[in-house]
Design a protein around this motif. Sequence first.
Motif, mmCIF file in Angstrom:
data_model
loop_
_atom_site.group_PDB
_atom_site.id
_atom_site.type_symbol
_atom_site.label_atom_id
_atom_site.label_comp_id
_atom_site.label_asym_id
_atom_site.label_seq_id
_atom_site.Cartn_x
_atom_site.Cartn_y
_atom_site.Cartn_z
ATOM 1 N N SER A 64 0.854 -1.176 0.000
ATOM 2 C CA SER A 64 0.000 0.000 0.000
ATOM 3 C C SER A 64 0.892 1.229 0.000
ATOM 4 C CB SER A 64 -0.916 -0.007 1.227
ATOM 5 O OG SER A 64 -0.127 0.055 2.408
ATOM 6 N N GLY A 65 0.292 2.369 -0.218
ATOM 7 C CA GLY A 65 1.049 3.610 -0.237
ATOM 8 C C GLY A 65 0.249 4.737 0.378
ATOM 9 N N THR A 66 0.946 5.820 0.669
ATOM 10 C CA THR A 66 0.338 7.010 1.253
ATOM 11 C C THR A 66 0.352 8.109 0.205
ATOM 12 O OG1 THR A 66 1.263 6.353 3.385
ATOM 13 C CG2 THR A 66 0.451 8.606 3.200
ATOM 14 N N ALA A 67 -0.722 8.893 0.161
ATOM 15 C CA ALA A 67 -0.800 9.988 -0.810
ATOM 16 C C ALA A 67 0.408 10.896 -0.677
ATOM 17 C CB ALA A 67 -2.080 10.773 -0.596
ATOM 18 N N SER A 68 0.992 11.318 -1.781
ATOM 19 C CA SER A 68 2.140 12.218 -1.915
ATOM 20 C C SER A 68 3.480 11.540 -1.653
ATOM 21 C CB SER A 68 2.014 13.456 -1.020
ATOM 22 O OG SER A 68 0.871 14.193 -1.381
ATOM 23 N N ASN A 69 3.514 10.294 -1.135
ATOM 24 C CA ASN A 69 4.777 9.590 -0.963
ATOM 25 C C ASN A 69 5.186 8.943 -2.275
ATOM 26 O OD1 ASN A 69 4.007 9.944 1.864
ATOM 27 N ND2 ASN A 69 5.705 8.565 2.265
ATOM 28 N N VAL A 70 6.481 8.967 -2.546
ATOM 29 C CA VAL A 70 6.997 8.295 -3.730
ATOM 30 C C VAL A 70 7.040 6.799 -3.427
ATOM 31 C CG1 VAL A 70 8.982 8.063 -5.263
ATOM 32 C CG2 VAL A 70 8.329 10.318 -4.395
ATOM 33 N N THR A 71 6.556 5.995 -4.398
ATOM 34 C CA THR A 71 6.463 4.545 -4.205
ATOM 35 C C THR A 71 7.842 3.903 -4.294
ATOM 36 O OG1 THR A 71 4.271 4.582 -5.173
ATOM 37 C CG2 THR A 71 5.365 2.455 -5.069
ATOM 38 N N LEU A 72 8.036 2.856 -3.496
ATOM 39 C CA LEU A 72 9.295 2.130 -3.457
ATOM 40 C C LEU A 72 9.020 0.637 -3.590
ATOM 41 C CD1 LEU A 72 12.406 2.024 -2.686
ATOM 42 C CD2 LEU A 72 11.608 1.681 -0.333
ATOM 43 N N TRP A 73 9.748 -0.020 -4.503
ATOM 44 C CA TRP A 73 9.687 -1.487 -4.575
ATOM 45 C C TRP A 73 10.474 -2.027 -3.395
ATOM 46 C CZ3 TRP A 73 6.749 -4.281 -7.793
ATOM 47 C CH2 TRP A 73 6.259 -3.660 -8.937
ATOM 48 N N ASP A 74 9.856 -2.801 -2.545
ATOM 49 C CA ASP A 74 10.584 -3.381 -1.421
ATOM 50 C C ASP A 74 10.734 -4.885 -1.571
ATOM 51 O OD1 ASP A 74 8.027 -4.208 -0.859
ATOM 52 O OD2 ASP A 74 8.053 -3.594 1.239
ATOM 53 N N GLY A 75 10.452 -5.413 -2.732
ATOM 54 C CA GLY A 75 10.616 -6.828 -3.047
ATOM 55 C C GLY A 75 10.259 -7.051 -4.513
ATOM 56 N N ILE A 76 10.203 -8.306 -4.944
ATOM 57 C CA ILE A 76 9.907 -8.607 -6.343
ATOM 58 C C ILE A 76 8.486 -8.234 -6.706
ATOM 59 C CG2 ILE A 76 9.707 -10.496 -8.008
ATOM 60 C CD1 ILE A 76 11.989 -11.876 -6.531
ATOM 61 N N ASP A 106 5.904 2.797 0.866
ATOM 62 C CA ASP A 106 6.294 4.206 0.787
ATOM 63 C C ASP A 106 7.813 4.335 0.871
ATOM 64 O OD1 ASP A 106 3.662 5.040 0.693
ATOM 65 O OD2 ASP A 106 3.533 5.415 2.851
ATOM 66 N N SER A 107 8.381 5.252 0.078
ATOM 67 C CA SER A 107 9.799 5.584 0.217
ATOM 68 C C SER A 107 9.931 6.702 1.250
ATOM 69 C CB SER A 107 10.372 6.036 -1.121
ATOM 70 O OG SER A 107 9.868 7.316 -1.462
ATOM 71 N N LYS A 108 11.144 7.205 1.422
ATOM 72 C CA LYS A 108 11.379 8.301 2.366
ATOM 73 C C LYS A 108 11.197 9.661 1.700
ATOM 74 C CE LYS A 108 14.331 5.639 5.357
ATOM 75 N NZ LYS A 108 15.495 5.614 6.204
ATOM 76 N N PHE A 109 10.772 9.683 0.415
ATOM 77 C CA PHE A 109 10.521 10.934 -0.297
ATOM 78 C C PHE A 109 9.037 11.257 -0.292
ATOM 79 C CE2 PHE A 109 14.632 10.063 -2.317
ATOM 80 C CZ PHE A 109 15.210 11.325 -2.252
ATOM 81 N N VAL A 110 8.716 12.515 0.033
ATOM 82 C CA VAL A 110 7.342 12.998 0.004
ATOM 83 C C VAL A 110 7.308 14.205 -0.930
ATOM 84 C CG1 VAL A 110 5.456 13.989 1.350
ATOM 85 C CG2 VAL A 110 6.914 12.218 2.357
ATOM 86 N N GLN A 111 6.363 14.206 -1.867
ATOM 87 C CA GLN A 111 6.224 15.320 -2.786
ATOM 88 C C GLN A 111 5.245 16.334 -2.213
ATOM 89 O OE1 GLN A 111 5.327 14.259 -6.815
ATOM 90 N NE2 GLN A 111 4.811 16.355 -7.397
#
Length: 186
Positions: free
Chosen positions: A9-21, A26-31
């Motif tokens: 899942s992800g949070t609005a405005s967070n840049v998505t991060l692949w954490d597996g295959i 969520d990544s540590k970047f927020v727009q």
Amino acid sequence: IGTGTIAGSGTASNVTLWDGISSITDSKFVQTSTGMILSGGLNTEYIALSTETGTFNLSANNDQGFVIGGASTIQGNLSVLGDFTYIDTIVSITSALSVVNHGTGPAFYAEQTGANQPIAKFVDTEGGEIIFDDGGSVGIGTTTPNEKLTVVGNISASGDINSVNIDTTTEPFSFVQNSVSNIGIK
């Protein structure tokens, strides 16, 4: 390539991060409306940040350390552990400059390498100046001292004045004897 289900899942405005295959988080970047916010550490060789007023460059490596290209403002204290080198010739301070020496050397050291330029010049905008000229002479009230100490104006002393030779050829000069052993210049 391929088919399958992506979990996460992800949070609005967070840049998505692949954490597996097949999963994201969520990544540590927020727009935001003004740019990107990084929450956490940054490990990189070079960063170029574009701003509305131009480009601001940061770099960090073992050879040069941390380098900032462009105008910068530090809001808060700046501590330098090691030598401080200022390459340009203009340093502006909006408050008083205070030098406190906790070492064994001089509290203030100034060296001038330019020919025919003073070592130091102190000027009060309301009048008055002190200059340490290129030859090591000091001028108080003058920028061109013709002796080791040249004072333009009156001199006041509350202690003894010792001299090997006193030139009395310039007027007005007169000697007064205050006592048998004390002869003064008036």
